[in-house]
Design a protein around this motif. Structure first.
Motif, PDB file in Angstrom:
ATOM      1  N   THR A   1       0.836  -1.207   0.000  1.00 34.92           N
ATOM      2  CA  THR A   1       0.000   0.000   0.000  1.00 34.92           C
ATOM      3  C   THR A   1       0.864   1.248   0.000  1.00 34.92           C
ATOM      4  N   PHE A   2       1.919   1.250   0.811  1.00 35.90           N
ATOM      5  CA  PHE A   2       2.831   2.398   0.853  1.00 35.90           C
ATOM      6  C   PHE A   2       3.559   2.586  -0.476  1.00 35.90           C
ATOM      7  N   ILE A   3       3.929   1.484  -1.110  1.00 39.43           N
ATOM      8  CA  ILE A   3       4.618   1.580  -2.403  1.00 39.43           C
ATOM      9  C   ILE A   3       3.708   2.245  -3.436  1.00 39.43           C
ATOM     10  N   PHE A   4       2.450   1.823  -3.483  1.00 34.11           N
ATOM     11  CA  PHE A   4       1.520   2.414  -4.442  1.00 34.11           C
ATOM     12  C   PHE A   4       1.164   3.851  -4.055  1.00 34.11           C
ATOM     13  N   MET A   5       1.126   4.146  -2.759  1.00 35.94           N
ATOM     14  CA  MET A   5       0.909   5.530  -2.332  1.00 35.94           C
ATOM     15  C   MET A   5       2.040   6.418  -2.835  1.00 35.94           C
ATOM     16  N   ALA A   6       3.274   5.938  -2.723  1.00 33.74           N
ATOM     17  CA  ALA A   6       4.431   6.706  -3.190  1.00 33.74           C
ATOM     18  C   ALA A   6       4.356   6.913  -4.702  1.00 33.74           C
ATOM     19  N   LEU A   7       3.901   5.887  -5.413  1.00 37.22           N
ATOM     20  CA  LEU A   7       3.783   5.978  -6.869  1.00 37.22           C
ATOM     21  C   LEU A   7       2.768   7.049  -7.266  1.00 37.22           C
ATOM     22  N   VAL A   8       1.601   7.024  -6.613  1.00 36.41           N
ATOM     23  CA  VAL A   8       0.550   8.001  -6.922  1.00 36.41           C
ATOM     24  C   VAL A   8       0.978   9.404  -6.502  1.00 36.41           C
TER      25      VAL A   8
ATOM     26  N   ALA B   1      -3.189  11.443   1.547  1.00 31.89           N
ATOM     27  CA  ALA B   1      -3.071  11.808   2.962  1.00 31.89           C
ATOM     28  C   ALA B   1      -4.108  11.066   3.804  1.00 31.89           C
ATOM     29  N   ILE B   2      -5.332  10.981   3.301  1.00 29.98           N
ATOM     30  CA  ILE B   2      -6.391  10.252   4.015  1.00 29.98           C
ATOM     31  C   ILE B   2      -6.036   8.779   4.112  1.00 29.98           C
ATOM     32  N   THR B   3      -5.536   8.222   3.006  1.00 28.88           N
ATOM     33  CA  THR B   3      -5.154   6.808   3.006  1.00 28.88           C
ATOM     34  C   THR B   3      -4.011   6.555   3.977  1.00 28.88           C
ATOM     35  N   ALA B   4      -3.020   7.441   3.966  1.00 25.59           N
ATOM     36  CA  ALA B   4      -1.883   7.289   4.875  1.00 25.59           C
ATOM     37  C   ALA B   4      -2.342   7.345   6.329  1.00 25.59           C
ATOM     38  N   TYR B   5      -3.244   8.282   6.631  1.00 27.45           N
ATOM     39  CA  TYR B   5      -3.773   8.376   7.994  1.00 27.45           C
ATOM     40  C   TYR B   5      -4.515   7.099   8.369  1.00 27.45           C
ATOM     41  N   THR B   6      -5.279   6.559   7.425  1.00 31.14           N
ATOM     42  CA  THR B   6      -6.083   5.369   7.702  1.00 31.14           C
ATOM     43  C   THR B   6      -5.214   4.176   8.047  1.00 31.14           C
ATOM     44  N   VAL B   7      -4.157   3.953   7.261  1.00 29.14           N
ATOM     45  CA  VAL B   7      -3.355   2.745   7.461  1.00 29.14           C
ATOM     46  C   VAL B   7      -2.262   2.926   8.508  1.00 29.14           C
ATOM     47  N   THR B   8      -2.123   4.127   9.064  1.00 28.20           N
ATOM     48  CA  THR B   8      -1.133   4.346  10.116  1.00 28.20           C
ATOM     49  C   THR B   8      -1.801   4.735  11.430  1.00 28.20           C
ATOM     50  N   ARG B   9      -2.205   6.005  11.529  1.00 32.73           N
ATOM     51  CA  ARG B   9      -2.762   6.495  12.788  1.00 32.73           C
ATOM     52  C   ARG B   9      -4.081   5.827  13.140  1.00 32.73           C
ATOM     53  N   ALA B  10      -4.981   5.708  12.153  1.00 38.28           N
ATOM     54  CA  ALA B  10      -6.279   5.082  12.446  1.00 38.28           C
ATOM     55  C   ALA B  10      -6.091   3.626  12.854  1.00 38.28           C
ATOM     56  N   ARG B  11      -5.169   2.931  12.177  1.00 36.69           N
ATOM     57  CA  ARG B  11      -4.904   1.541  12.553  1.00 36.69           C
ATOM     58  C   ARG B  11      -4.325   1.469  13.962  1.00 36.69           C
ATOM     59  N   TYR B  12      -3.440   2.406  14.279  1.00 38.14           N
ATOM     60  CA  TYR B  12      -2.851   2.421  15.619  1.00 38.14           C
ATOM     61  C   TYR B  12      -3.932   2.649  16.682  1.00 38.14           C
ATOM     62  N   ILE B  13      -4.821   3.605  16.427  1.00 34.11           N
ATOM     63  CA  ILE B  13      -5.899   3.883  17.380  1.00 34.11           C
ATOM     64  C   ILE B  13      -6.782   2.652  17.562  1.00 34.11           C
ATOM     65  N   PHE B  14      -7.084   1.969  16.438  1.00 36.31           N
ATOM     66  CA  PHE B  14      -7.960   0.797  16.493  1.00 36.31           C
ATOM     67  C   PHE B  14      -7.302  -0.373  17.217  1.00 36.31           C
ATOM     68  N   GLU B  15      -5.980  -0.529  17.014  1.00 38.49           N
ATOM     69  CA  GLU B  15      -5.308  -1.718  17.529  1.00 38.49           C
ATOM     70  C   GLU B  15      -4.506  -1.477  18.803  1.00 38.49           C
ATOM     71  N   LYS B  16      -4.424  -0.221  19.269  1.00 39.22           N
ATOM     72  CA  LYS B  16      -3.521   0.069  20.390  1.00 39.22           C
ATOM     73  C   LYS B  16      -3.932  -0.642  21.666  1.00 39.22           C
TER      74      LYS B  16
END
Length: 406
Positions: free
Chosen positions: A212-219, A265-280
């Protein structure tokens, strides 16, 4: 809400980028081929979803196996045709197959997730049910819009550049599918796993958002290039009308690039911070220590594990290793008993989320009825006996698997 915001993003982001890039790269083919591939993929996904919901016949690993093998087969011809583009018929055929496989791969989860929303609820008329739909819908809209903007963005670059970007994306996507294929073959015991295979699969599971990060960097790269191009293009035209038209197009390009950056930016937040909040809050509960009795047996009274919750126990092996195992009541007369480890994720362990048992590493939800059976991400089975209202476990069986916990 966060759970399905994350799940839909994980499941949809990469496929919509691939769909957009492949469609843009084969733009010379008629759009009817693009629609045909999409419809065929939707039919395959719908058939699987219906079978999954209503029968025990559909097995996701086998479905994914067919889709992934199909993609791996067409990847090289797709790259060749992308580079040479000599046969319009072959290009169109590959476009149908590629878009069909991409659609078939990501769509089943999108169709099936809503049926999970009311699990454990007495009624759907509550905020939790509504928020799940909000997270699901928002993530789906964001991913689809990103795909549409990527397709639009590709029209602003040269054919050679779009071909190069799409070629790179196909190679990365094929690598991702190859790892998924390897994981399925190991889980289903179709192959005997080598050490490097297990290390690779465990690495990918531990870095679940790598692709996901690789494709985010590409876009993001495409967005920056388009924005820069729109700012540096000279406003030259044979008449004022052409200059105004060019200005409007460049404003549209800047708007597209900025919207794409916002989507990333929304995608990055979702797979990082939002995931951390959900799984912390997810961490393994301490294992309750157990020791053999005078007869050399581990005895657990059934009334301690009859509540339907996950119970974790720890046995100190002869070499000092703490061997963990879990127990959960599955039905009136059946218990799920297994080591707190699996063949794929190692000794990462399991936790209880509502009425579900979940692997803490890969977030795969266990079918509680299958705990105690081998395969997939299920806990490695542990033999036990029921005698006089007690569960009896022999230390020798625990000692035999202590290497999993070192």
């Amino acid at each position: 809400m966060l759970q399905y915001l994350i799940n839909i993003t994980d499941n949809t982001f990469v496929p919509v980028i691939m769909f957009a890039l492949v469609s843009a790269a084969f733009v010379q083919s008629s759009k009817k081929y693009l629609v045909t591939g999409c419809v065929l993929g939707m039919i395959a996904a719908l058939v699987y979803a219906i079978l999954k919901r209503n029968t025990g016949f559909a097995v996701r690993e086998f479905y994914d196996l067919g889709v992934i093998i199909g993609w791996c087969i067409i990847a090289i011809p797709l790259l060749i045709c992308l580079s040479f583009k000599k046969s319009l018929f072959l290009n169109s055929l590959l476009l149908v197959i590629a878009t069909g496989l991409i659609t078939a791969q990501c769509l089943p989860n999108i169709l099936l997730y809503p049926f999970e929303f009311d699990v454990g609820m007495e009624s759907i008329f509550n905020n939790d049910y509504l928020f799940k739909w909000v997270g699901y819908g928002f993530a789906l809209v964001v991913c689809v819009l990103i795909g549409l903007f990527v397709y639009r963005l590709c029209a602003r670059f040269s054919t050679r550049f779009v071909t190069a970007i799409t070629t790179l994306a196909i190679i990365i996507f094929t690598a991702q599918n190859a790892v998924n294929l390897l994981q399925i073959l190991i889980v289903r015991r179709f192959i005997s796993p080598q050490k490097w295979m297990m290390e690779l699969v465990i690495f990918i599971l531990a870095h679940v958002n790598l692709f996901t990060f690789i494709f985010m960097a590409l876009v993001l790269l495409l967005s920056i290039l388009l924005y820069t191009k729109s700012k540096t293009t000279s406003l030259v035209g044979s008449n004022p009308a052409q200059v105004r038209k060019l200005k409007a197009r460049l404003r549209g390009d800047r708007r597209t690039s900025l919207l794409l950056m916002a989507g990333i930016a929304i995608t990055a937040y979702t797979v990082t911070r939002a995931r951390y909040i959900f799984e912390k809050g997810v961490e393994l509960t301490p294992a309750e220590p157990v020791t053999p009795n005078a007869d050399g047996l581990i005895v657990i009274p059934l009334d301690r594990v009859n509540d339907g919750n996950l119970h974790r126990y720890g046995y100190q092996a002869t070499d000092g290793t703490l061997v963990r195992f879990i127990v959960i009541k599955k039905s009136e007369n059946a218990y799920g008993v297994g080591f707190d480890a699996c063949d794929i994720c190692g000794a990462s362990g399991y936790y209880q989320r509502g009425n579900q048992v979940v692997c803490i590493l890969c977030d795969v939800v266990m079918n509680i009825a299958t705990i105690g059976f081998s395969g997939g991400c299920n806990p490695v089975p542990l033999k036990y006996e029921i005698l006089n209202g007690n569960m009896i476990i022999r230390p020798a069986h625990l000692e035999a698997e202590k290497s999993r916990f070192k």
